[in-house]
Design a protein around this motif. Structure first.
Motif, PDB file in Angstrom:
ATOM      1  N   ILE A 143       4.875 -13.844 -19.857  1.00 56.74           N
ATOM      2  CA  ILE A 143       4.666 -14.947 -18.908  1.00 56.74           C
ATOM      3  C   ILE A 143       5.987 -15.288 -18.201  1.00 56.74           C
ATOM      4  O   ILE A 143       6.023 -15.498 -16.990  1.00 56.74           O
ATOM      5  CB  ILE A 143       4.095 -16.197 -19.624  1.00 56.74           C
ATOM      6  N   ALA A 144       7.092 -15.307 -18.973  1.00 58.46           N
ATOM      7  CA  ALA A 144       8.395 -15.622 -18.368  1.00 58.46           C
ATOM      8  C   ALA A 144       8.749 -14.563 -17.316  1.00 58.46           C
ATOM      9  O   ALA A 144       9.244 -14.897 -16.236  1.00 58.46           O
ATOM     10  CB  ALA A 144       9.469 -15.695 -19.449  1.00 58.46           C
TER      11      ALA A 144
ATOM     12  N   GLY B 175       4.305 -21.401 -11.348  1.00 59.50           N
ATOM     13  CA  GLY B 175       4.801 -21.375 -12.726  1.00 59.50           C
ATOM     14  C   GLY B 175       4.129 -22.443 -13.564  1.00 59.50           C
ATOM     15  O   GLY B 175       3.705 -22.204 -14.693  1.00 59.50           O
TER      16      GLY B 175
ATOM     17  N   LEU C 296       4.927 -24.300 -21.696  1.00 57.94           N
ATOM     18  CA  LEU C 296       4.993 -23.110 -22.559  1.00 57.94           C
ATOM     19  C   LEU C 296       6.263 -23.144 -23.410  1.00 57.94           C
ATOM     20  O   LEU C 296       6.229 -22.828 -24.609  1.00 57.94           O
ATOM     21  CB  LEU C 296       4.969 -21.853 -21.688  1.00 57.94           C
TER      22      LEU C 296
ATOM     23  N   PHE D  51       6.702 -15.227 -14.239  1.00 55.82           N
ATOM     24  CA  PHE D  51       7.224 -16.438 -13.590  1.00 55.82           C
ATOM     25  C   PHE D  51       8.471 -16.107 -12.769  1.00 55.82           C
ATOM     26  O   PHE D  51       8.611 -16.490 -11.602  1.00 55.82           O
ATOM     27  CB  PHE D  51       7.530 -17.473 -14.677  1.00 55.82           C
ATOM     28  N   VAL D  52       9.390 -15.343 -13.391  1.00 56.46           N
ATOM     29  CA  VAL D  52      10.639 -14.975 -12.721  1.00 56.46           C
ATOM     30  C   VAL D  52      10.334 -14.113 -11.485  1.00 56.46           C
ATOM     31  O   VAL D  52      10.929 -14.299 -10.423  1.00 56.46           O
ATOM     32  CB  VAL D  52      11.550 -14.226 -13.727  1.00 56.46           C
TER      33      VAL D  52
ATOM     34  N   ALA E  83      13.258 -20.076 -16.577  1.00 60.39           N
ATOM     35  CA  ALA E  83      12.344 -18.929 -16.479  1.00 60.39           C
ATOM     36  C   ALA E  83      11.031 -19.165 -17.220  1.00 60.39           C
ATOM     37  O   ALA E  83      10.160 -18.312 -17.207  1.00 60.39           O
ATOM     38  CB  ALA E  83      13.029 -17.675 -17.005  1.00 60.39           C
ATOM     39  N   PHE E  84      10.914 -20.315 -17.885  1.00 62.41           N
ATOM     40  CA  PHE E  84       9.674 -20.602 -18.618  1.00 62.41           C
ATOM     41  C   PHE E  84       8.952 -21.781 -17.973  1.00 62.41           C
ATOM     42  O   PHE E  84       9.597 -22.774 -17.634  1.00 62.41           O
ATOM     43  CB  PHE E  84       9.985 -21.012 -20.060  1.00 62.41           C
ATOM     44  N   PRO E  85       7.626 -21.692 -17.869  1.00 72.76           N
ATOM     45  CA  PRO E  85       6.884 -22.908 -17.499  1.00 72.76           C
ATOM     46  C   PRO E  85       7.141 -23.973 -18.583  1.00 72.76           C
ATOM     47  O   PRO E  85       7.184 -23.628 -19.776  1.00 72.76           O
ATOM     48  CB  PRO E  85       5.428 -22.448 -17.522  1.00 72.76           C
TER      49      PRO E  85
END
Lengths: 314, 275
Positions: free
Chosen positions: A289-290, A248, B124, A293-294, B119-121
């Motif tokens: 992207i989220a 991530g 970002l 990542f999840v 859930a977000f880097p």
């Protein structure tokens, strides 16, 4: 196993819903008028009205969200406010590069970090251990953008290197592609290696102290078997956790690295869209992207249960 | 506490980190006394000069003294670190205490909201928030504070749940002490160890994130002397004037290294299992 995976996927639904609501709200709380922000202060009332009509900005917020989500669920992420191009195809084509960069970086970090972490744990409190710990601490302390700049400086002075102007895809010319990707991947991979090295060392150390390892050694097993067949397999769970989290971080790190090395990936798309105030692209790309990542975290969780069947989930 | 300080004094690595942090703090606080020039003071006759007696770290394309800008940059980094971590740690402490102590539905709600943030880097999420609020020092601190809140919430919640198992907590409940009093007087003091470790590590994270955002042009804005801004400014000149990037990069690396060194030491002392 299948029940567990299904349950984990179902658990993701509220998280993904929350992620989409969060991104949508954040993009709508832009101070001032969104249309004015995009068109500038000199925009005519007609052009402002037209933009609001085109992008549904004059509709109630919940309707805007519903329209956006219905689009997303059917593969339509909307159109760029600047270029009018479809957002999803752009995201997908750029994601190939970002995904490749992430994979190569992760691979580089593993081949550096896992062996060094094991060596440090096995040779605990020796000079080797001290050296590895120092390298790992430096790894987590040197920001990837600083490392990138320093590496570019050194390479430019020594070999007249400069970041590539044009990107070549892997399937067009694999060798040239790797030539372009290798330095950004080394930079990203090194920044991840520090954390993985530290986790590998402490996890292997923890396992080497356990009674079952003493029993295996007492039975006369070779040290290599003790380390690789028993200690490392058991130490893999926390290592996997950090790897999952770090992937991530890598995805986030690509935003900066793609910018420095002029790579047209997803990170660069986000940054360009932010600078151009193209919020449809930003919300689409950030959501994508989220989601990735999840799903990487889901993959890591599934791998846990494979590596350690004792793990039971409520 | 005494035992903790005694162990900390024995930890040479931790002391090195602590001394490094103290140096950065002192440099930041005494910037006007240490810096020979103002951070934005330009000199047309000393453009892009290499390190010399007059300008020990050289000058940039506007003839500004890099050493003075780095010294003032320490103020920016510390300010961002302290305020951003203050925001993240403050909200994290509040949500973590409520979530861990009361558990049940409120815990579920708080932790599901935190899951959304997870859930977000990090970078970002910070980028997106700054993009919306607009690039500035204040918005950078707010964005980093928001990004750090879930980590603090998770750390505090986990510790509160384990502290809650202690007998003195059930005794306090049994004699009718109010939940707020239990949280303030009995729970909070006992969760401080991991919380302080997280604060130390959070400070290095905040400094790093600020430098990254400023480097991308979305954090502190020029001509403010942020180390990230300096690094970005120096990129175009690095082949001709490498000192414009080497010293700001060195300042960032040194500061984060010291915070990590000290944070690691604190963690080893408070959780010797990890050593």
């Amino acid at each position: 196993m299948l029940t567990y995976i299904t349950r984990r996927i179902l658990m993701l639904i509220p998280v993904l819903f929350g992620v989409s609501v969060f991104i949508f709200i954040v993009m709508r709380i832009v101070p001032g008028d969104l249309a004015m922000t995009i068109l500038g202060n000199n925009a005519t009332p007609e052009s402002l009205h037209q933009l609001r009509e085109d992008f549904g900005l004059n509709l109630p917020l919940y309707v805007q969200y519903f329209n956006w989500m219905s689009g997303v669920l059917t593969g339509d992420f909307g159109q760029s406010m600047r270029t009018g191009q479809e957002v999803l195809p752009d995201i997908l084509s750029r994601f190939k590069l970002t995904f490749e960069l992430t994979l190569i970086s992760a691979f580089i970090s593993w081949i550096i970090a896992i062996p060094l972490g094991i060596i440090a744990a096995v040779k605990r409190n020796t000079n080797t251990d001290f050296g590895v710990r120092l390298i790992s601490l430096l790894g987590v302390s040197v920001p990837n953008f600083a490392l990138a700049i320093i590496i570019i400086l050194v390479l430019s002075l020594a070999f007249s290197y400069s970041p590539p102007i044009e990107y070549v895809g892997f399937f067009e010319n694999p060798l040239q592609n790797l030539e372009i990707m290798i330095i950004p991947a080394i930079v990203l991979g090194s920044s991840m290696a520090g954390a993985v090295m530290r986790m590998t060392r402490s996890s292997v150390l923890e396992i080497l102290r356990q009674d079952f390892i003493r029993t295996i050694r007492a039975k006369g097993a070779r040290e290599r078997i003790v380390i690789f067949n028993h200690a490392l397999r058991n130490a893999m769970i926390p290592i996997l956790t950090i790897i999952g989290l770090q992937v991530g971080t890598l995805l986030g790190g690509t935003v900066i690295i793609e910018q420095i090395f002029s790579l047209p990936g997803l990170g660069q798309l986000v940054l360009t869209a932010i600078n151009q105030r193209d919020f449809i692209v930003v919300q689409g790309a950030v959501l994508f992207i989220a989601f990735v990542f999840v799903f990487i975290n889901l993959l890591v969780d599934v791998l846990y249960s494979y590596l350690d069947p004792r793990i039971k989930y409520k | 506490m005494k035992q903790f300080l005694k162990r900390l004094r024995k930890d040479k690595v931790g002391i090195v980190g602590f001394v490094g942090i103290a140096m950065v703090i002192i440099i930041g606080l005494l910037a006007p006394l240490i810096a020979p020039y103002g951070p934005e003071e330009m000199s047309q006759t000393h453009v892009m000069e290499g390190p010399s007696k007059e300008f020990i770290f050289g000058t940039d394309e506007f003839g500004r003294d890099i050493f003075s800008r780095i010294v003032y940059g320490a103020q920016v980094s510390l300010q961002v670190g302290l305020i951003a971590v203050g925001i993240g740690a403050g909200f994290g402490l509040l949500f973590g205490l409520i979530s861990g102590f009361f558990q049940g539905k409120i815990d579920q709600i708080i932790m599901r909201i935190m899951d959304v943030f997870f859930a977000f880097p990090d970078i970002l999420l910070a980028l997106t928030i700054v993009a919306v609020l607009g690039p500035s020092l204040t918005n950078t601190m707010i964005a980093i504070g928001i990004v750090f809140t879930p980590v603090f919430t998770r750390v505090v919640r986990g510790t509160v749940i384990s502290v809650k198992e202690n007998e003195y907590i059930s005794n306090a409940v049994a004699i009718g002490v109010s939940p707020v009093n239990i949280i303030i007087k009995h729970v909070t003091p006992n969760i401080m160890a991991p919380f302080i470790v997280q604060v130390t590590l959070g400070l290095s994270g905040a400094i790093l994130t600020e430098a990254a955002l400023s480097f991308l042009g979305l954090g502190v804005q020029p001509p403010n002397p942020s180390w990230g801004v300096m690094l970005n400014d120096g990129r175009a000149l690095m082949e001709f004037a490498p000192w414009t990037i080497l010293f700001p990069a060195g300042a960032i690396i040194f500061t984060i290294f010291c915070f990590n060194l000290f944070g690691d030491s604190l963690r080893d002392i408070l959780d010797p299992k990890l050593k």
